[in-house]
Design a protein around this motif. Structure first.
Motif, PDB file in Angstrom:
ATOM      1  N   LYS A  57       1.386  -0.835   0.041  1.00  0.00           N
ATOM      2  CA  LYS A  57       0.188   0.305  -0.100  1.00  0.00           C
ATOM      3  C   LYS A  57       0.894   1.022   0.033  1.00  0.00           C
ATOM      4  N   TYR A  82      -6.643  10.395  -0.226  1.00  0.00           N
ATOM      5  CA  TYR A  82      -6.663   9.099   0.184  1.00  0.00           C
ATOM      6  C   TYR A  82      -7.375   8.400   0.748  1.00  0.00           C
ATOM      7  N   LYS A 110     -10.677   6.172   1.644  1.00  0.00           N
ATOM      8  CA  LYS A 110     -10.727   5.021   2.109  1.00  0.00           C
ATOM      9  C   LYS A 110     -11.867   4.895   2.910  1.00  0.00           C
ATOM     10  N   ARG A 146     -14.681   1.930   3.095  1.00  0.00           N
ATOM     11  CA  ARG A 146     -14.271   0.503   4.043  1.00  0.00           C
ATOM     12  C   ARG A 146     -16.210   0.196   4.520  1.00  0.00           C
ATOM     13  N   GLU A 181     -10.311  -4.131   4.162  1.00  0.00           N
ATOM     14  CA  GLU A 181      -8.739  -2.916   3.876  1.00  0.00           C
ATOM     15  C   GLU A 181      -8.874  -2.338   2.945  1.00  0.00           C
ATOM     16  N   ALA A 238     -10.573  -1.028  -0.131  1.00  0.00           N
ATOM     17  CA  ALA A 238     -11.580   0.029   0.486  1.00  0.00           C
ATOM     18  C   ALA A 238      -9.857   0.871  -0.128  1.00  0.00           C
ATOM     19  N   HIS A 239      -8.923   0.260   0.316  1.00  0.00           N
ATOM     20  CA  HIS A 239      -7.627   0.742  -0.539  1.00  0.00           C
ATOM     21  C   HIS A 239      -7.117   0.541  -2.184  1.00  0.00           C
ATOM     22  N   ALA A 257     -10.415   2.999  -3.259  1.00  0.00           N
ATOM     23  CA  ALA A 257      -9.274   4.871  -2.489  1.00  0.00           C
ATOM     24  C   ALA A 257      -8.412   5.071  -3.757  1.00  0.00           C
TER      25      ALA A 257
END
Length: 306
Positions: A7, A29, A33, A37, A99, A102-103, A106
């Motif tokens: 990441k 960002y 995120k 999420r 996680e 969402a990464h 985003a």
């Protein structure tokens, strides 16, 4: 924390090349995120799923268990296989873990946002660029006129009568400039067009009364000048025509009617054209210059006659 290394690497890659916007992008960002999420929905246990492992190979099976850091599948042969989160391909991690989901989302939005920032930055830079060019063609129109006047005079000493003939020839010339103005910027702009027509005074033969605003014979002076504002669209062109004030030269010859003495030398007076200079400016800065002589293009000349 090793599983988050990818990441950080991706985010740093994203931020490189636009250091001034790095903090803004990082904040954007993180906000994206956090918003994304909660929208994550994991596959249901017992459902058929397909995934890719880190080396890109595909796997499929029934999802038996979904933990915080691993998943368990049952293959078609009934074999139970455990996959750690780090062993999965990025796209598959986003499929099973909030996680990672969402990464990825985003990061996609942040890339788009960065593109918009870059586009706006370029647009702002373009708005600050003022670039124009001119091309000039010149044509001189000439005309002449002749006037003859006769006057009979009686000589005081002899009483002889003579006819004095005065011939006046007038030569007129006007300079026409056809100017094309090009706006090379990607936005409309307003330029200033400054122009000068130069003249040279001629005086020989009979002396005439010199006016206060006249210069010595042979000396160059500005006969005519002006300034025009011209607005041109993006990457556009406009053509304008400038016409000088007339340059007039008169030649006067007097015939005294005497057969024994030569007539006086004809007198010549007036101004003849000595060229022109055109400047294209933005906010006082010269963008382009054209002239009838390379002499007129020098900074020293321009400073002298502006």
């Amino acid at each position: 924390m090793k599983r988050y290394t990818f990441k950080l690497a991706l985010i740093l890659t994203l931020l490189v090349g636009n250091a001034m916007a790095a903090d803004d992008l990082k904040t954007y960002y993180e906000n994206q995120k956090a918003e994304i999420r909660p929208s994550f929905t994991a596959p249901q246990l017992g459902s058929q799923v397909s995934l890719r492992i880190a080396n890109g190979q595909s796997r499929s099976g029934i999802l038996m268990k979904l933990g915080s850091d691993s998943i368990t599948l049952m293959s078609e042969t009934g074999t139970t296989i455990h996959y750690k989160r780090s062993a999965l391909h990025e796209t598959s991690r986003a499929q099973f873990f909030a996680e990672d989901y969402a990464h990825v989302k985003a990061l996609e939005k942040t890339r788009q946002y960065k593109g918009e920032l870059h586009k706006n930055h370029l647009a702002q830079q373009a708005a600050e660029i003022h670039d124009g060019r001119i091309s000039v063609s010149a044509k001189t129109e000439k005309s002449s006129d002749k006037k003859v006047e006769k006057e009979e005079r009686e000589l005081k000493q002899s009483g002889e009568k003579r006819v004095y003939t005065t011939t006046t020839k007038t030569y007129t010339e006007q300079v026409n400039l056809n100017i094309d103005i090009y706006n090379q910027a990607v936005h409309p702009d307003t330029f200033s067009l400054e122009y000068f027509f130069f003249g040279q005074r001629i005086a020989k033969g009979e002396q005439t009364d010199k006016k206060d605003d006249e210069v010595s014979p042979g000396t160059l002076s500005v006969k005519d000048k002006g300034l025009r504002k011209v607005t041109i669209d993006s990457r556009g062109k406009k053509s304008i025509k400038l016409v000088s004030k007339p340059f007039i030269i008169t030649k006067t010859e007097v015939d005294t009617g005497s057969r024994y003495s030569s007539n006086r030398e004809p007198s010549v007076a007036g101004n003849e054209s000595a060229g022109w200079l055109v400047l294209l400016l933005y906010d006082g800065r010269i963008l382009d210059r054209k002239a009838s002589s390379s002499t007129y293009l020098s900074d020293e000349w321009i400073e002298k006659y502006r």
